[in-house]
Scaffold this active site. Structure first.
Site, PDB file in Angstrom:
ATOM      1  N   GLY A   9     -77.311 -12.418 -44.408  1.00  0.00           N
ATOM      2  CA  GLY A   9     -76.978 -12.596 -42.999  1.00  0.00           C
ATOM      3  C   GLY A   9     -77.097 -14.062 -42.602  1.00  0.00           C
ATOM      4  O   GLY A   9     -77.408 -14.929 -43.437  1.00  0.00           O
ATOM      5  N   LEU A  11     -79.298 -15.741 -40.587  1.00  0.00           N
ATOM      6  CA  LEU A  11     -80.639 -16.319 -40.737  1.00  0.00           C
ATOM      7  C   LEU A  11     -81.123 -16.187 -42.177  1.00  0.00           C
ATOM      8  O   LEU A  11     -81.706 -17.128 -42.736  1.00  0.00           O
ATOM      9  CB  LEU A  11     -81.616 -15.611 -39.780  1.00  0.00           C
ATOM     10  N   ALA A  58     -80.758  -6.337 -39.719  1.00  0.00           N
ATOM     11  CA  ALA A  58     -80.786  -5.721 -38.388  1.00  0.00           C
ATOM     12  C   ALA A  58     -79.382  -5.266 -38.017  1.00  0.00           C
ATOM     13  O   ALA A  58     -78.406  -5.640 -38.672  1.00  0.00           O
ATOM     14  CB  ALA A  58     -81.266  -6.737 -37.343  1.00  0.00           C
ATOM     15  N   TYR A  59     -79.318  -4.466 -36.968  1.00  0.00           N
ATOM     16  CA  TYR A  59     -78.039  -4.160 -36.321  1.00  0.00           C
ATOM     17  C   TYR A  59     -77.933  -5.173 -35.195  1.00  0.00           C
ATOM     18  O   TYR A  59     -78.703  -5.120 -34.239  1.00  0.00           O
ATOM     19  CB  TYR A  59     -78.074  -2.729 -35.774  1.00  0.00           C
ATOM     20  N   TYR A 123     -79.376  -2.416 -27.906  1.00  0.00           N
ATOM     21  CA  TYR A 123     -79.864  -3.365 -28.925  1.00  0.00           C
ATOM     22  C   TYR A 123     -81.319  -3.740 -28.639  1.00  0.00           C
ATOM     23  O   TYR A 123     -82.190  -3.636 -29.516  1.00  0.00           O
ATOM     24  CB  TYR A 123     -78.966  -4.607 -28.937  1.00  0.00           C
ATOM     25  N   LYS A 127     -84.636  -2.821 -30.854  1.00  0.00           N
ATOM     26  CA  LYS A 127     -85.454  -3.909 -31.422  1.00  0.00           C
ATOM     27  C   LYS A 127     -86.904  -3.773 -30.931  1.00  0.00           C
ATOM     28  O   LYS A 127     -87.849  -4.022 -31.688  1.00  0.00           O
ATOM     29  CB  LYS A 127     -84.877  -5.280 -31.033  1.00  0.00           C
TER      30      LYS A 127
HETATM   31  N1  LIG Z   1     -77.882 -13.652 -33.926  1.00  0.00           N
HETATM   32  C1  LIG Z   1     -78.601 -13.886 -32.836  1.00  0.00           C
HETATM   33  O1  LIG Z   1     -78.140 -14.538 -31.885  1.00  0.00           O
HETATM   34  C2  LIG Z   1     -80.000 -13.365 -32.737  1.00  0.00           C
HETATM   35  C3  LIG Z   1     -80.746 -13.610 -31.576  1.00  0.00           C
HETATM   36  C4  LIG Z   1     -82.052 -13.132 -31.489  1.00  0.00           C
HETATM   37  C5  LIG Z   1     -82.604 -12.437 -32.548  1.00  0.00           C
HETATM   38  N2  LIG Z   1     -81.873 -12.186 -33.655  1.00  0.00           N
HETATM   39  C6  LIG Z   1     -82.495 -11.434 -34.756  1.00  0.00           C
HETATM   40  O2  LIG Z   1     -82.538 -12.272 -35.882  1.00  0.00           O
HETATM   41  C7  LIG Z   1     -82.436 -11.503 -37.079  1.00  0.00           C
HETATM   42  C8  LIG Z   1     -81.354 -12.079 -37.964  1.00  0.00           C
HETATM   43  O3  LIG Z   1     -80.114 -12.050 -37.244  1.00  0.00           O
HETATM   44  P1  LIG Z   1     -78.747 -12.523 -37.915  1.00  0.00           P
HETATM   45  O4  LIG Z   1     -77.855 -12.935 -36.807  1.00  0.00           O
HETATM   46  O5  LIG Z   1     -79.021 -13.432 -39.060  1.00  0.00           O
HETATM   47  O6  LIG Z   1     -78.217 -11.107 -38.469  1.00  0.00           O
HETATM   48  P2  LIG Z   1     -76.950 -10.806 -39.388  1.00  0.00           P
HETATM   49  O7  LIG Z   1     -76.192 -12.050 -39.675  1.00  0.00           O
HETATM   50  O8  LIG Z   1     -76.232  -9.657 -38.734  1.00  0.00           O
HETATM   51  O9  LIG Z   1     -77.631 -10.332 -40.757  1.00  0.00           O
HETATM   52  C9  LIG Z   1     -78.178  -9.065 -40.941  1.00  0.00           C
HETATM   53  C10 LIG Z   1     -78.030  -8.712 -42.403  1.00  0.00           C
HETATM   54  O10 LIG Z   1     -78.602  -7.416 -42.636  1.00  0.00           O
HETATM   55  C11 LIG Z   1     -77.710  -6.698 -43.467  1.00  0.00           C
HETATM   56  N3  LIG Z   1     -77.884  -5.255 -43.338  1.00  0.00           N
HETATM   57  C12 LIG Z   1     -77.247  -4.413 -42.495  1.00  0.00           C
HETATM   58  N4  LIG Z   1     -77.623  -3.150 -42.699  1.00  0.00           N
HETATM   59  C13 LIG Z   1     -78.526  -3.177 -43.703  1.00  0.00           C
HETATM   60  C14 LIG Z   1     -79.279  -2.168 -44.376  1.00  0.00           C
HETATM   61  N5  LIG Z   1     -79.157  -0.872 -44.049  1.00  0.00           N
HETATM   62  N6  LIG Z   1     -80.118  -2.543 -45.367  1.00  0.00           N
HETATM   63  C15 LIG Z   1     -80.244  -3.854 -45.706  1.00  0.00           C
HETATM   64  N7  LIG Z   1     -79.567  -4.853 -45.100  1.00  0.00           N
HETATM   65  C16 LIG Z   1     -78.712  -4.515 -44.105  1.00  0.00           C
HETATM   66  C17 LIG Z   1     -76.357  -7.134 -42.976  1.00  0.00           C
HETATM   67  O11 LIG Z   1     -75.341  -6.777 -43.898  1.00  0.00           O
HETATM   68  P3  LIG Z   1     -73.834  -6.518 -43.327  1.00  0.00           P
HETATM   69  O12 LIG Z   1     -73.408  -7.783 -42.690  1.00  0.00           O
HETATM   70  O13 LIG Z   1     -73.090  -6.157 -44.563  1.00  0.00           O
HETATM   71  O14 LIG Z   1     -73.966  -5.396 -42.337  1.00  0.00           O
HETATM   72  C18 LIG Z   1     -76.572  -8.638 -42.845  1.00  0.00           C
HETATM   73  O15 LIG Z   1     -76.370  -9.315 -44.069  1.00  0.00           O
HETATM   74  C19 LIG Z   1     -82.196 -10.058 -36.619  1.00  0.00           C
HETATM   75  O16 LIG Z   1     -83.416  -9.384 -36.606  1.00  0.00           O
HETATM   76  C20 LIG Z   1     -81.711 -10.213 -35.184  1.00  0.00           C
HETATM   77  O17 LIG Z   1     -82.009  -9.071 -34.398  1.00  0.00           O
HETATM   78  C21 LIG Z   1     -80.591 -12.638 -33.788  1.00  0.00           C
END
Ligand SMILES: NC(=O)c1ccc[n+]([C@@H]2O[C@H](COP(=O)([O-])OP(=O)(O)OC[C@H]3O[C@@H](n4cnc5c(N)ncnc54)[C@H](OP(=O)(O)O)[C@@H]3O)[C@@H](O)[C@H]2O)c1
Length: 294
Positions: A9, A11, A58-59, A123, A127
């Site tokens: 993902g 991060l 995460a979703y 969401y 969380k």
């Molecule tokens: N992005 C933001 O702006 C933001 C803001 C605040 C907090 N956060 C938190 O920061 C964290 C990282 O966010 P991010 O944006 O880096 O997330 P991301 O890019 O959506 O990455 C999540 C990863 O988890 C994988 N995944 C999905 N379902 C899975 C499963 N069942 N088992 C194992 N892996 C699975 C996804 O694969 P697929 O892509 O193939 O589904 C993806 O590679 C999360 O906890 C999020 O809630 C994010």
């Protein structure tokens, strides 16, 4: 050894890069080891000497979650519960990533870690339930809430806006939601420091870059810097402010979600970077993916 879950993902990719750079032994999994399947998690962990599990999976599709609540719950609540339960069994510490969306956004001064949460969308609710599941099943946990994340890997607001400004004469951006953009490199660096120190008190920490702005402010600065660094062909695209009410989305978002960074800065003895400086680091790097803005 560190087990990085969600290593593909946005991060997770950055944490993997920094773990390698710091020569910290780690193994990464993503969708190949499904966090909703406790047996798959246990089978992977078996026989490995894991000291920390970092959960970045995460979703994260905030709007889609409104009509996909069951699946969002599986990934954001059941998954972290499974990981925390396993971490307890194998005596590993867990670093779990959470979000500013656990707050309702009705405040007007930075949210501290001890303030009551009150998520307003699916969401945020899932969380928040994930945080509770981690706390209930593992004392040795770090829950790190972050916000408005962007990084070199993956789709994000900065890439989206530069592409939009390269292809449109005007863009409309909300100016009544306040928060702080966070460069994934800065958050990854904090996580590496927690692991290196290895004696940071367990609990919840807030970690974003410094500053307090709206999405409209952010877009104006993205435009200014992207033009300066040759990522925009011209700087004529109009960045027009609009109210959230003019831009309806399936999920309600917190109006104010600035997180207080005092606890993490004091604990680690660091000063987090100011959001504008981190934006420059992101845009100027050779890791910036120009394919995403064309
Ligand atoms: N992005 C933001 O702006 C933001 C803001 C605040 C907090 N956060 C938190 O920061 C964290 C990282 O966010 P991010 O944006 O880096 O997330 P991301 O890019 O959506 O990455 C999540 C990863 O988890 C994988 N995944 C999905 N379902 C899975 C499963 N069942 N088992 C194992 N892996 C699975 C996804 O694969 P697929 O892509 O193939 O589904 C993806 O590679 C999360 O906890 C999020 O809630 C994010």
């Amino acid at each position: 050894m560190i087990w990085l879950i969600g290593c593909k993902g946005m991060l997770g990719t950055e944490i993997a890069r920094q773990l390698s750079q710091n020569k910290i032994d780690y193994t990464g999994t993503d969708i190949d080891v499904d966090i909703t399947n406790p047996k798959a998690l246990a089978a992977f962990a078996f026989g490995k000497d894991i000291s920390y599990i970092i959960n970045c999976s995460a979703y994260t599709a905030v709007d889609k979650a409104e009509s996909d609540a069951d699946f969002a719950k599986k990934l954001n609540e059941d998954g972290p519960r499974n990981i925390a339960t396993l971490a307890n069994q194998i005596h590993a510490k867990m670093i779990h990533i959470s979000t500013d969306y656990v707050f309702d956004g009705a405040g007007n001064s930075p949210y501290t870690e001890d303030m009551p949460i009150a998520p307003i969308g699916v969401y945020g609710k899932t969380k928040a339930a994930g945080e509770a599941a981690v706390k209930q099943n593992l004392s040795e946990h770090y829950i790190i809430r972050t916000a408005w994340l962007y990084g070199w890997a993956g789709k994000n607001f900065v890439y989206t806006m530069i592409k939009a400004m390269n292809t449109h004469e005007a863009v409309k951006v909300v100016n009544d939601q306040k928060g702080t953009p966070t460069f994934a490199g800065d958050l990854a660096n904090v996580i590496i420091q927690i692991i290196k120190k290895d004696d940071v008190p367990y609990g919840i920490y807030h970690c974003t870059d410094l500053g307090e702005i709206s999405w409209w402010d952010f877009t104006n600065e993205i435009k200014r810097q992207a033009f300066e660094f040759g990522l925009l062909s011209n700087n004529t695209c109009q960045v027009n402010p609009c109210a959230t009410s003019e831009y309806p989305t399936p999920a309600k978002r917190p109006v104010y979600s600035v997180l207080s960074k005092e606890k993490i800065q004091k604990t680690l003895g660091i000063t987090l970077p100011f959001w504008k400086d981190s934006l420059s680091v992101f845009l100027k790097s050779e890791l910036f993916d120009k394919g995403r803005i064309e």
